[in-house]
Each structure stands twice: as structure tokens, then as C-alpha cells.
Scaffold this motif. Structure first.
Motif, PDB file in Angstrom:
ATOM      1  N   VAL A  12       1.327   0.654  -4.355  1.00  0.00           N
ATOM      2  CA  VAL A  12       1.524   2.017  -4.844  1.00  0.00           C
ATOM      3  C   VAL A  12       2.788   2.061  -5.693  1.00  0.00           C
ATOM      4  CG1 VAL A  12       0.349   3.084  -2.883  1.00  0.00           C
ATOM      5  CG2 VAL A  12       2.823   2.709  -2.805  1.00  0.00           C
ATOM      6  N   GLN A  13       2.980   3.184  -6.369  1.00  0.00           N
ATOM      7  CA  GLN A  13       4.194   3.385  -7.153  1.00  0.00           C
ATOM      8  C   GLN A  13       5.232   4.154  -6.338  1.00  0.00           C
ATOM      9  OE1 GLN A  13       2.867   5.298 -10.789  1.00  0.00           O
ATOM     10  NE2 GLN A  13       2.568   3.315 -11.782  1.00  0.00           N
ATOM     11  N   ALA A  14       6.461   4.018  -6.743  1.00  0.00           N
ATOM     12  CA  ALA A  14       7.533   4.760  -6.085  1.00  0.00           C
ATOM     13  C   ALA A  14       7.232   6.258  -6.111  1.00  0.00           C
ATOM     14  CB  ALA A  14       8.863   4.480  -6.765  1.00  0.00           C
ATOM     15  N   GLY A  15       7.439   6.897  -4.969  1.00  0.00           N
ATOM     16  CA  GLY A  15       7.154   8.319  -4.837  1.00  0.00           C
ATOM     17  C   GLY A  15       5.786   8.629  -4.272  1.00  0.00           C
ATOM     18  N   ASP A  16       4.918   7.640  -4.235  1.00  0.00           N
ATOM     19  CA  ASP A  16       3.574   7.829  -3.693  1.00  0.00           C
ATOM     20  C   ASP A  16       3.587   7.823  -2.165  1.00  0.00           C
ATOM     21  OD1 ASP A  16       1.639   5.994  -6.224  1.00  0.00           O
ATOM     22  OD2 ASP A  16       2.550   8.001  -6.218  1.00  0.00           O
ATOM     23  N   SER A  17       2.408   8.071  -1.599  1.00  0.00           N
ATOM     24  CA  SER A  17       2.238   8.087  -0.150  1.00  0.00           C
ATOM     25  C   SER A  17       1.159   7.099   0.276  1.00  0.00           C
ATOM     26  CB  SER A  17       1.840   9.482   0.328  1.00  0.00           C
ATOM     27  OG  SER A  17       2.838  10.431   0.031  1.00  0.00           O
ATOM     28  N   LEU A  18       1.272   6.640   1.499  1.00  0.00           N
ATOM     29  CA  LEU A  18       0.261   5.804   2.140  1.00  0.00           C
ATOM     30  C   LEU A  18       0.195   6.197   3.607  1.00  0.00           C
ATOM     31  CD1 LEU A  18       0.760   2.094   0.963  1.00  0.00           C
ATOM     32  CD2 LEU A  18      -1.262   3.518   0.564  1.00  0.00           C
ATOM     33  N   ARG A  19      -0.982   6.009   4.201  1.00  0.00           N
ATOM     34  CA  ARG A  19      -1.097   6.183   5.642  1.00  0.00           C
ATOM     35  C   ARG A  19      -1.648   4.900   6.245  1.00  0.00           C
ATOM     36  NH1 ARG A  19      -4.563  10.299   9.502  1.00  0.00           N
ATOM     37  NH2 ARG A  19      -6.296   8.973   8.840  1.00  0.00           N
ATOM     38  N   LEU A  20      -0.864   4.319   7.118  1.00  0.00           N
ATOM     39  CA  LEU A  20      -1.288   3.139   7.861  1.00  0.00           C
ATOM     40  C   LEU A  20      -1.948   3.566   9.164  1.00  0.00           C
ATOM     41  CD1 LEU A  20       1.822   0.801   7.436  1.00  0.00           C
ATOM     42  CD2 LEU A  20      -0.119   1.131   5.894  1.00  0.00           C
ATOM     43  N   SER A  21      -2.942   2.786   9.567  1.00  0.00           N
ATOM     44  CA  SER A  21      -3.606   3.013  10.838  1.00  0.00           C
ATOM     45  C   SER A  21      -3.533   1.741  11.670  1.00  0.00           C
ATOM     46  CB  SER A  21      -5.074   3.388  10.624  1.00  0.00           C
ATOM     47  OG  SER A  21      -5.198   4.573   9.877  1.00  0.00           O
ATOM     48  N   CYS A  22      -3.512   1.924  12.972  1.00  0.00           N
ATOM     49  CA  CYS A  22      -3.506   0.789  13.887  1.00  0.00           C
ATOM     50  C   CYS A  22      -4.489   1.100  15.001  1.00  0.00           C
ATOM     51  CB  CYS A  22      -2.111   0.561  14.432  1.00  0.00           C
ATOM     52  SG  CYS A  22      -2.037  -0.745  15.680  1.00  0.00           S
ATOM     53  N   LYS A  76      -9.055   8.267  19.894  1.00  0.00           N
ATOM     54  CA  LYS A  76      -9.542   7.255  18.947  1.00  0.00           C
ATOM     55  C   LYS A  76      -8.828   5.923  19.122  1.00  0.00           C
ATOM     56  CE  LYS A  76     -10.852  10.577  15.372  1.00  0.00           C
ATOM     57  NZ  LYS A  76     -10.671  10.997  13.952  1.00  0.00           N
ATOM     58  N   ASN A  77      -7.940   5.851  20.097  1.00  0.00           N
ATOM     59  CA  ASN A  77      -7.183   4.610  20.322  1.00  0.00           C
ATOM     60  C   ASN A  77      -6.455   4.146  19.066  1.00  0.00           C
ATOM     61  OD1 ASN A  77      -8.079   4.580  22.919  1.00  0.00           O
ATOM     62  ND2 ASN A  77      -9.490   2.874  22.667  1.00  0.00           N
ATOM     63  N   THR A  78      -5.891   5.084  18.340  1.00  0.00           N
ATOM     64  CA  THR A  78      -5.302   4.772  17.040  1.00  0.00           C
ATOM     65  C   THR A  78      -3.928   5.412  16.883  1.00  0.00           C
ATOM     66  OG1 THR A  78      -7.494   4.595  16.026  1.00  0.00           O
ATOM     67  CG2 THR A  78      -5.639   4.903  14.539  1.00  0.00           C
ATOM     68  N   VAL A  79      -3.038   4.664  16.264  1.00  0.00           N
ATOM     69  CA  VAL A  79      -1.715   5.153  15.906  1.00  0.00           C
ATOM     70  C   VAL A  79      -1.609   5.128  14.380  1.00  0.00           C
ATOM     71  CG1 VAL A  79       0.757   4.656  15.976  1.00  0.00           C
ATOM     72  CG2 VAL A  79      -0.601   4.454  18.035  1.00  0.00           C
ATOM     73  N   TYR A  80      -0.913   6.105  13.846  1.00  0.00           N
ATOM     74  CA  TYR A  80      -0.797   6.235  12.394  1.00  0.00           C
ATOM     75  C   TYR A  80       0.662   6.201  11.968  1.00  0.00           C
ATOM     76  CZ  TYR A  80      -5.489   8.088  13.174  1.00  0.00           C
ATOM     77  OH  TYR A  80      -6.787   8.265  13.562  1.00  0.00           O
ATOM     78  N   LEU A  81       0.881   5.795  10.730  1.00  0.00           N
ATOM     79  CA  LEU A  81       2.197   5.903  10.111  1.00  0.00           C
ATOM     80  C   LEU A  81       1.988   6.508   8.732  1.00  0.00           C
ATOM     81  CD1 LEU A  81       5.234   5.303  10.488  1.00  0.00           C
ATOM     82  CD2 LEU A  81       4.856   3.203   9.163  1.00  0.00           C
ATOM     83  N   GLN A  82       2.331   7.780   8.604  1.00  0.00           N
ATOM     84  CA  GLN A  82       2.263   8.456   7.315  1.00  0.00           C
ATOM     85  C   GLN A  82       3.549   8.193   6.572  1.00  0.00           C
ATOM     86  OE1 GLN A  82      -0.280  10.323   5.855  1.00  0.00           O
ATOM     87  NE2 GLN A  82       1.044  10.305   4.058  1.00  0.00           N
ATOM     88  N   MET A  83       3.440   7.600   5.403  1.00  0.00           N
ATOM     89  CA  MET A  83       4.612   7.209   4.624  1.00  0.00           C
ATOM     90  C   MET A  83       4.614   7.993   3.313  1.00  0.00           C
ATOM     91  SD  MET A  83       4.602   3.091   5.296  1.00  0.00           S
ATOM     92  CE  MET A  83       3.126   2.833   4.327  1.00  0.00           C
ATOM     93  N   ASN A  84       5.594   8.847   3.143  1.00  0.00           N
ATOM     94  CA  ASN A  84       5.741   9.655   1.939  1.00  0.00           C
ATOM     95  C   ASN A  84       6.984   9.230   1.163  1.00  0.00           C
ATOM     96  OD1 ASN A  84       3.487  11.180   2.761  1.00  0.00           O
ATOM     97  ND2 ASN A  84       4.787  12.637   3.863  1.00  0.00           N
ATOM     98  N   SER A  85       7.031   9.616  -0.094  1.00  0.00           N
ATOM     99  CA  SER A  85       8.194   9.317  -0.943  1.00  0.00           C
ATOM    100  C   SER A  85       8.576   7.850  -0.854  1.00  0.00           C
ATOM    101  CB  SER A  85       9.378  10.205  -0.544  1.00  0.00           C
ATOM    102  OG  SER A  85       9.049  11.567  -0.634  1.00  0.00           O
ATOM    103  N   LEU A  86       7.606   6.999  -1.014  1.00  0.00           N
ATOM    104  CA  LEU A  86       7.840   5.561  -0.858  1.00  0.00           C
ATOM    105  C   LEU A  86       8.801   5.043  -1.911  1.00  0.00           C
ATOM    106  CD1 LEU A  86       4.254   4.500   0.150  1.00  0.00           C
ATOM    107  CD2 LEU A  86       6.323   3.979   1.449  1.00  0.00           C
ATOM    108  N   LYS A  87       9.599   4.073  -1.501  1.00  0.00           N
ATOM    109  CA  LYS A  87      10.599   3.447  -2.369  1.00  0.00           C
ATOM    110  C   LYS A  87      10.309   1.949  -2.470  1.00  0.00           C
ATOM    111  CE  LYS A  87      14.110   6.613  -0.515  1.00  0.00           C
ATOM    112  NZ  LYS A  87      15.429   6.697   0.166  1.00  0.00           N
ATOM    113  N   PRO A  88      10.775   1.307  -3.528  1.00  0.00           N
ATOM    114  CA  PRO A  88      10.564  -0.155  -3.629  1.00  0.00           C
ATOM    115  C   PRO A  88      11.113  -0.906  -2.414  1.00  0.00           C
ATOM    116  CG  PRO A  88      11.235   0.717  -5.746  1.00  0.00           C
ATOM    117  CD  PRO A  88      11.342   1.856  -4.770  1.00  0.00           C
ATOM    118  N   GLU A  89      12.182  -0.418  -1.824  1.00  0.00           N
ATOM    119  CA  GLU A  89      12.749  -1.100  -0.657  1.00  0.00           C
ATOM    120  C   GLU A  89      11.897  -0.949   0.597  1.00  0.00           C
ATOM    121  OE1 GLU A  89      14.271   1.081  -2.713  1.00  0.00           O
ATOM    122  OE2 GLU A  89      15.668   2.390  -1.606  1.00  0.00           O
TER     123      GLU A  89
END
Length: 125
Positions: A12-22, A76-89
Motif C-alpha cells: 500500500v501507499q503511505a496514508g492508506d489502511s489495511l486490516r490484518l486477520s488472524c 469466529k475465532n479471529t483477531v484483527y489488526l486495523q491499520m490506518n495512516s500507514l507509514k513506510p516505517e
């Protein structure tokens, strides 16, 4: 033993969002605290976020506080990580982890017994 499978990573680009699922399978998921860690190339694995057994308590690394949100759906036996305002670091392999015998939030990696295989998150500038 708990088996953990992460998904949702990508480029993704900087500033975008992603949601991880486990997604978890195995025993006693709903009573286990869960966490997310990450490891960038050439760096040690670091704590990102953790959540207690019922989602009522969360804890974040200072570097992601206010941008990332951890949550869980025990049905659902699931954990999420919502990541907003993503940075290159934020670029790293992200790992899901579970505590085997405790529902309490911690940040130490050695207190988590089960780990997923990781999902790559790459943030371009």
C-alpha cells in the motif's frame, strides 16, 4: 495447541489502511490473550498490540497508538489488526500470537506460546 493463520497483508501507499486477520483453530481460543508483533528486515521482532480474552483490555506500542486498532471476534475465532495512516516505517512481516494459558494482556514475546507464519505489509512512500 493453537494454529494461527494470518491474512490481509499487501503493498500500500503511505496514508492508506489495511486490516490484518488472524484465524485460529485448536483449543481454548476464547480464553487466550492474543497479540500482534512485527519484524522489519535487519531488526528484531517488536510488539505491536495485544488484546485480552474478551476484548475488554488492549495495549499498544507507542509507535502505533492512535493509528492501529486490535479487536477480536471469539465467535469466529479471529483477531484483527486495523491499520490506518500507514507509514513506510510500518513495513514488516506481521505475526499473530496467542498466549496458551492466560487471558491477560502482555507485550513480551516470550509470554506468547503460539505463532502464525506471518504476513508481509509493505508501505511505499
Amino acid at each position: 495447541q493453537v494454529q494461527l493463520v494470518e491474512s490481509g497483508g499487501g503493498l500500500v501507499q503511505a496514508g492508506d489502511s489495511l486490516r490484518l486477520s488472524c484465524a485460529a483453530s485448536g483449543r481454548a481460543f476464547s480464553s487466550n490473550a492474543r497479540g500482534w508483533f512485527r519484524q522489519a528486515p535487519g531488526k528484531e521482532r517488536e510488539f505491536v498490540a495485544a488484546i485480552n480474552w474478551n476484548g475488554g483490555s488492549t495495549y499498544y506500542a507507542d509507535s502505533v497508538k492512535g493509528r492501529f486498532t486490535i479487536s477480536r471476534d471469539n465467535a469466529k475465532n479471529t483477531v484483527y489488526l486495523q491499520m490506518n495512516s500507514l507509514k513506510p516505517e510500518d513495513t514488516a512481516v506481521y505475526y499473530c500470537a496467542a498466549r496458551r494459558s492466560s487471558g491477560l494482556v502482555v507485550s513480551r514475546a516470550d509470554l506468547f506460546s503460539d505463532w502464525g507464519q506471518g504476513t508481509q505489509v509493505t508501505v511505499s512512500s
